[in-house]
Write a protein that holds these residues in place. Sequence first.
Motif, PDB file in Angstrom:
ATOM      1  N   ASP A 192     -11.638  14.744  -6.624  1.00  0.00           N
ATOM      2  CA  ASP A 192     -11.016  13.695  -7.441  1.00  0.00           C
ATOM      3  C   ASP A 192      -9.730  13.123  -6.839  1.00  0.00           C
ATOM      4  N   GLY A 193      -8.863  13.980  -6.283  1.00  0.00           N
ATOM      5  CA  GLY A 193      -7.625  13.474  -5.690  1.00  0.00           C
ATOM      6  C   GLY A 193      -7.882  12.585  -4.491  1.00  0.00           C
ATOM      7  N   VAL A 194      -8.813  13.002  -3.641  1.00  0.00           N
ATOM      8  CA  VAL A 194      -9.181  12.206  -2.461  1.00  0.00           C
ATOM      9  C   VAL A 194      -9.801  10.880  -2.894  1.00  0.00           C
ATOM     10  N   ALA A 195     -10.651  10.938  -3.918  1.00  0.00           N
ATOM     11  CA  ALA A 195     -11.302   9.726  -4.420  1.00  0.00           C
ATOM     12  C   ALA A 195     -10.279   8.706  -4.900  1.00  0.00           C
ATOM     13  N   LEU A 196      -9.215   9.174  -5.574  1.00  0.00           N
ATOM     14  CA  LEU A 196      -8.185   8.260  -6.065  1.00  0.00           C
ATOM     15  C   LEU A 196      -7.388   7.660  -4.913  1.00  0.00           C
ATOM     16  N   ASP A 197      -7.102   8.461  -3.909  1.00  0.00           N
ATOM     17  CA  ASP A 197      -6.404   7.943  -2.726  1.00  0.00           C
ATOM     18  C   ASP A 197      -7.197   6.810  -2.084  1.00  0.00           C
ATOM     19  N   LEU A 198      -8.489   7.049  -1.889  1.00  0.00           N
ATOM     20  CA  LEU A 198      -9.354   6.037  -1.276  1.00  0.00           C
ATOM     21  C   LEU A 198      -9.467   4.804  -2.163  1.00  0.00           C
ATOM     22  N   ILE A 233       0.809  -1.214   0.000  1.00  0.00           N
ATOM     23  CA  ILE A 233       0.000   0.000   0.000  1.00  0.00           C
ATOM     24  C   ILE A 233       0.842   1.264   0.000  1.00  0.00           C
ATOM     25  N   LYS A 234       1.988   1.258   0.698  1.00  0.00           N
ATOM     26  CA  LYS A 234       2.839   2.452   0.727  1.00  0.00           C
ATOM     27  C   LYS A 234       3.389   2.761  -0.660  1.00  0.00           C
ATOM     28  N   GLN A 235       3.834   1.727  -1.366  1.00  0.00           N
ATOM     29  CA  GLN A 235       4.375   1.941  -2.707  1.00  0.00           C
ATOM     30  C   GLN A 235       3.275   2.347  -3.674  1.00  0.00           C
ATOM     31  N   ALA A 236       2.104   1.731  -3.541  1.00  0.00           N
ATOM     32  CA  ALA A 236       0.981   2.073  -4.416  1.00  0.00           C
ATOM     33  C   ALA A 236       0.597   3.542  -4.235  1.00  0.00           C
ATOM     34  N   THR A 237       0.514   3.970  -2.972  1.00  0.00           N
ATOM     35  CA  THR A 237       0.148   5.361  -2.680  1.00  0.00           C
ATOM     36  C   THR A 237       1.221   6.325  -3.167  1.00  0.00           C
ATOM     37  N   ALA A 238       2.493   5.965  -2.947  1.00  0.00           N
ATOM     38  CA  ALA A 238       3.598   6.826  -3.384  1.00  0.00           C
ATOM     39  C   ALA A 238       3.607   6.976  -4.899  1.00  0.00           C
ATOM     40  N   HIS A 275       0.251  15.027 -13.477  1.00  0.00           N
ATOM     41  CA  HIS A 275      -0.888  14.869 -14.376  1.00  0.00           C
ATOM     42  C   HIS A 275      -2.195  15.151 -13.645  1.00  0.00           C
ATOM     43  N   ASP A 276      -3.209  15.510 -14.421  1.00  0.00           N
ATOM     44  CA  ASP A 276      -4.537  15.759 -13.890  1.00  0.00           C
ATOM     45  C   ASP A 276      -5.124  14.473 -13.296  1.00  0.00           C
ATOM     46  N   PRO A 277      -5.777  14.567 -12.125  1.00  0.00           N
ATOM     47  CA  PRO A 277      -6.340  13.364 -11.486  1.00  0.00           C
ATOM     48  C   PRO A 277      -7.279  12.559 -12.377  1.00  0.00           C
ATOM     49  N   LEU A 278      -8.122  13.245 -13.150  1.00  0.00           N
ATOM     50  CA  LEU A 278      -9.060  12.521 -14.015  1.00  0.00           C
ATOM     51  C   LEU A 278      -8.344  11.806 -15.155  1.00  0.00           C
ATOM     52  N   TYR A 279      -7.216  12.365 -15.580  1.00  0.00           N
ATOM     53  CA  TYR A 279      -6.398  11.702 -16.594  1.00  0.00           C
ATOM     54  C   TYR A 279      -5.821  10.413 -16.022  1.00  0.00           C
TER      55      TYR A 279
END
Length: 330
Positions: free
Chosen positions: A310-316, A217-222, A231-235
């Motif tokens: 969008d950024g928070v949504a991707l983190d979750l 999870i740490k590597q995935a999040t990083a 890049h744009d979150p939606l991209y």
Amino acid sequence: MTPKPVIYLFYGDDEYTLSQQVKAFKERMGDPSIAEMNTTWLEGESTTLTTLSNASLTAPFLAERRVIVVQDFVSQLKNPEDQSQFLSFLQRIPQSSALILLEIQNLSPDHWLIQWGKKHHSRIFIRQYSIPKGYEFNRWIQNQAQMLGGEIKPDAAGLLASIVEEDVRMARQELDKLMAFVNYSRPIEVEDVNQLTSIVIQGNIFKLVDAVSTGRIKQATATLHQLLEEHDPLYIFGMIIRQFRLLLQAREVVDSGKDSPDVLLMLKIKPYESKKITQQVYSFDLKTLEKMYHSLLETDIAIKTGELEDGVALDLLITELTLSHPVTHS
């Protein structure tokens, strides 16, 4: 005065343009806060006809109409009885509502709803949005550049088309970056595309999915945050969706007894991508990938409805996917 249609069927495999049509529809409603209060988003597989009926009969608040958006509902109506009940419901929708039916697939000209629409054209507006193919995609890129207030040369458009592989959302994102790079002051050249549009991002997406598949999870999040810095979150979200769609399709190919060359042929992807997809697909079983793809859909709805930034949504999302304990056998 001719009354407005109360049903809007937007369908096709061009998911980006479909979403833009819904966005434009909401913008025409006026004040964004009022529009949001008068918009209901529904997920097709969990929606019933009763839910749709109740939503359409709810009076709008400080607005001319209430908008109900439901995705991939029509495709679930397989038997004639369900189809008949749905068509009967369409006749009862009041002028105070607008039902937007989004179908992320191409429908045949003889589809039962399209045939119904030909007889009730005053009640329903139908528009197909398909991803342009081959040279038409090159032309689409050039037209989009003009709409953005700039220009891209034909050879540069062809190069960009080959890189994004008919991914409309990705093409538009890259065009936005390229336009800013040339400051809208000159045509985009091949050199500009080579400089800004790179397969590096694809490598980072593979790296992200590798981390998800092994529970790191740490590597995935990083890796996610590294991508979001550039890049744009939606991209990025579009790239993640594409990756898991390919994995899901590849898993189905593998489960049918095929091997790597078949994945390359059936998914119509480049050898590099096929190799990586084939390596990653054995980290997931079909049930896990289907569950993950459902999570992607839920995230998409949360972003579109404004439930999550969008950024928070991707983190979750990445946290959820990484903790899903994917199967690691063939």
